[in-house]
Design a protein around this motif. Sequence first.
Motif, PDB file in Angstrom:
ATOM      1  N   THR A  48       0.294 -10.324   6.523  1.00 34.92           N
ATOM      2  CA  THR A  48       1.387  -9.361   6.646  1.00 34.92           C
ATOM      3  C   THR A  48       0.779  -8.028   7.071  1.00 34.92           C
ATOM      4  N   ASP A  49       1.588  -6.965   7.042  1.00 39.06           N
ATOM      5  CA  ASP A  49       1.096  -5.664   7.501  1.00 39.06           C
ATOM      6  C   ASP A  49      -0.091  -5.170   6.683  1.00 39.06           C
ATOM      7  N   ASP A  50      -0.074  -5.396   5.379  1.00 40.76           N
ATOM      8  CA  ASP A  50      -1.136  -4.860   4.522  1.00 40.76           C
ATOM      9  C   ASP A  50      -1.599  -5.875   3.482  1.00 40.76           C
ATOM     10  N   GLU A  51      -1.467  -7.148   3.797  1.00 46.24           N
ATOM     11  CA  GLU A  51      -1.783  -8.162   2.793  1.00 46.24           C
ATOM     12  C   GLU A  51      -2.280  -9.435   3.460  1.00 46.24           C
ATOM     13  N   LEU A 106     -11.513   2.069  -2.309  1.00 40.26           N
ATOM     14  CA  LEU A 106     -12.514   1.984  -1.255  1.00 40.26           C
ATOM     15  C   LEU A 106     -13.123   3.363  -1.021  1.00 40.26           C
ATOM     16  N   PRO A 107     -14.309   3.411  -0.434  1.00 46.05           N
ATOM     17  CA  PRO A 107     -14.957   4.710  -0.200  1.00 46.05           C
ATOM     18  C   PRO A 107     -14.075   5.639   0.630  1.00 46.05           C
ATOM     19  N   GLU A 108     -14.234   6.928   0.386  1.00 42.38           N
ATOM     20  CA  GLU A 108     -13.439   7.916   1.108  1.00 42.38           C
ATOM     21  C   GLU A 108     -13.754   7.853   2.599  1.00 42.38           C
ATOM     22  N   GLY A 109     -12.726   7.937   3.406  1.00 41.01           N
ATOM     23  CA  GLY A 109     -12.898   7.876   4.851  1.00 41.01           C
ATOM     24  C   GLY A 109     -12.566   6.520   5.439  1.00 41.01           C
ATOM     25  N   VAL A 110     -12.456   5.495   4.601  1.00 42.19           N
ATOM     26  CA  VAL A 110     -12.082   4.167   5.088  1.00 42.19           C
ATOM     27  C   VAL A 110     -10.598   4.176   5.442  1.00 42.19           C
ATOM     28  N   LYS A 111     -10.270   3.807   6.665  1.00 44.39           N
ATOM     29  CA  LYS A 111      -8.891   3.845   7.122  1.00 44.39           C
ATOM     30  C   LYS A 111      -8.149   2.580   6.717  1.00 44.39           C
ATOM     31  N   LYS A 112      -6.836   2.725   6.659  1.00 46.74           N
ATOM     32  CA  LYS A 112      -5.985   1.597   6.315  1.00 46.74           C
ATOM     33  C   LYS A 112      -6.090   0.534   7.411  1.00 46.74           C
ATOM     34  N   GLY A 113      -6.267  -0.692   7.033  1.00 49.61           N
ATOM     35  CA  GLY A 113      -6.445  -1.782   7.984  1.00 49.61           C
ATOM     36  C   GLY A 113      -7.880  -2.254   8.071  1.00 49.61           C
ATOM     37  N   VAL A 114      -8.821  -1.348   7.804  1.00 46.40           N
ATOM     38  CA  VAL A 114     -10.235  -1.723   7.854  1.00 46.40           C
ATOM     39  C   VAL A 114     -10.564  -2.700   6.734  1.00 46.40           C
ATOM     40  N   ALA A 115     -10.020  -2.429   5.541  1.00 45.36           N
ATOM     41  CA  ALA A 115     -10.291  -3.316   4.414  1.00 45.36           C
ATOM     42  C   ALA A 115      -9.717  -4.708   4.663  1.00 45.36           C
ATOM     43  N   THR A 116      -8.541  -4.764   5.292  1.00 45.83           N
ATOM     44  CA  THR A 116      -7.936  -6.057   5.597  1.00 45.83           C
ATOM     45  C   THR A 116      -8.812  -6.858   6.539  1.00 45.83           C
ATOM     46  N   GLN A 118     -12.067  -6.479   6.994  1.00 48.47           N
ATOM     47  CA  GLN A 118     -13.309  -6.840   6.318  1.00 48.47           C
ATOM     48  C   GLN A 118     -13.114  -8.062   5.426  1.00 48.47           C
ATOM     49  N   PHE A 119     -11.973  -8.114   4.750  1.00 50.99           N
ATOM     50  CA  PHE A 119     -11.724  -9.274   3.901  1.00 50.99           C
ATOM     51  C   PHE A 119     -11.500 -10.527   4.743  1.00 50.99           C
ATOM     52  N   ALA A 120     -10.780 -10.394   5.864  1.00 57.12           N
ATOM     53  CA  ALA A 120     -10.577 -11.541   6.754  1.00 57.12           C
ATOM     54  C   ALA A 120     -11.908 -12.056   7.281  1.00 57.12           C
ATOM     55  N   ILE A 137       2.126 -15.878  10.047  1.00 61.97           N
ATOM     56  CA  ILE A 137       1.870 -14.536  10.569  1.00 61.97           C
ATOM     57  C   ILE A 137       3.176 -13.766  10.448  1.00 61.97           C
ATOM     58  N   ASP A 138       3.289 -12.966   9.391  1.00 57.20           N
ATOM     59  CA  ASP A 138       4.538 -12.275   9.060  1.00 57.20           C
ATOM     60  C   ASP A 138       4.423 -10.768   9.257  1.00 57.20           C
ATOM     61  N   ASN A 139       3.614 -10.340  10.208  1.00 61.62           N
ATOM     62  CA  ASN A 139       3.498  -8.907  10.476  1.00 61.62           C
ATOM     63  C   ASN A 139       4.825  -8.347  10.973  1.00 61.62           C
ATOM     64  N   THR A 140       5.192  -7.176  10.469  1.00 68.11           N
ATOM     65  CA  THR A 140       6.426  -6.517  10.886  1.00 68.11           C
ATOM     66  C   THR A 140       6.146  -5.263  11.700  1.00 68.11           C
ATOM     67  N   PHE A 141       5.358  -4.349  11.140  1.00 66.94           N
ATOM     68  CA  PHE A 141       5.045  -3.096  11.827  1.00 66.94           C
ATOM     69  C   PHE A 141       3.636  -3.114  12.412  1.00 66.94           C
ATOM     70  N   GLU A 142       2.733  -3.805  11.764  1.00 69.16           N
ATOM     71  CA  GLU A 142       1.353  -3.882  12.240  1.00 69.16           C
ATOM     72  C   GLU A 142       1.285  -4.875  13.394  1.00 69.16           C
ATOM     73  N   LYS A 143       0.922  -4.400  14.574  1.00 71.06           N
ATOM     74  CA  LYS A 143       0.936  -5.239  15.768  1.00 71.06           C
ATOM     75  C   LYS A 143      -0.400  -5.920  16.042  1.00 71.06           C
ATOM     76  N   GLU A 144      -1.412  -5.611  15.246  1.00 70.33           N
ATOM     77  CA  GLU A 144      -2.717  -6.241  15.437  1.00 70.33           C
ATOM     78  C   GLU A 144      -2.958  -7.264  14.328  1.00 70.33           C
ATOM     79  N   LEU A 145      -3.452  -8.418  14.714  1.00 69.43           N
ATOM     80  CA  LEU A 145      -3.870  -9.422  13.743  1.00 69.43           C
ATOM     81  C   LEU A 145      -5.374  -9.269  13.568  1.00 69.43           C
ATOM     82  N   ARG A 146      -5.790  -8.782  12.421  1.00 67.95           N
ATOM     83  CA  ARG A 146      -7.188  -8.406  12.207  1.00 67.95           C
ATOM     84  C   ARG A 146      -7.982  -9.616  11.715  1.00 67.95           C
TER      85      ARG A 146
END
Length: 356
Positions: A48-51, A106-116, A118-120, A137-146
Amino acid sequence: MTALTYLSLRCVLEYLEANRRLQIAARNRALSRIDKSVPFHISLLRFTDDEITVNNISYTEYAKEDQKIKRLMDGGDILLEDDDIPRKVIHITYSTGNLRFNGRDLPEGVKKGVATRQFACHVLEGRKTIKMTYLRIDNTFEKELRVPENLKLYVQKVRSYGTNMINLVNILDPQCLPLEPFETSVCFPSYYRENQIVANAKILILHGDGFASQIIDWHPTLLKVLNKHVETKDIRLRGAQIREIVQKFMNNPDFKPIGSSYSVQYLYDLSIERLLRKTKNRFNGAFVTLKEIPKCPPTSQVVCVPLNSDKDLIMYRYAGRQVNSRWIKLELRETGSCIPNVEDTTGFRIPWQYLL
């Protein structure tokens, strides 16, 4: 207690539950190398967008306000108002069912999406074989599949509501094509001709996606898809629309091969008996009895409409998988696969009691 041999360890790792296997492999570098070379089995992988969900555990990232940062001030500066600047950090948690467990910042400066991503990469990168039952693949607003580079997934079932399916073929193992079922909610007829993943799927599931099913006319799409088996979810058709599908087969009996089927839902206020009788009368059909009972047996009369000398169209109601659902099955069968019913055409009769 004796240690496992190398071959025994590979067998144990292969059939461990995916999340348990990730936890065990993360504890030892040597074990992690062995883990990457063993086929990895996943029942469900959902983006999903953040999961990211692996089987029954979801890993979620979100931004939250942490401790406040004091403003930078020189010696003679005067603070007019105490309005410290809040610091936003990315927090990651994991949950299963209704239980949510504390994660970590997460450490300061890490942007949203980077953690997703890294886990993938931690879950999928570097693995020789990845086999999964269900990819969503249930992305709604996030257009990139990381996902990591050079990823190949052997998938049985795919659900994706996005319109750009051309790039999805890059992460699918060619050996899993054509897909068994493919589920989507895109209503453009051209989408099903231009995307080979969709066009070649053995079972195409069209999902009305809730409110959208009330404002989008799916009927033209149903008349143009070439997949052998087509199912609908949350798309309810009128009687006239169902008869137009029958008319499509009457005009072009070779539109689909024998064994093809439509499984469609109809409106709640539609009388199934009236629909079947209208279809029978309009297309010179007959009420019949099937010689071979299907897996989902009919719960109504069965109408047979002859298309040509080799092919018949069978139509009946059956009980769907959902509670209180109403389903119509349109199925192409060989001629002779059903027995005509003997209808009572004698008309009205006076009860025998009144003749005494």
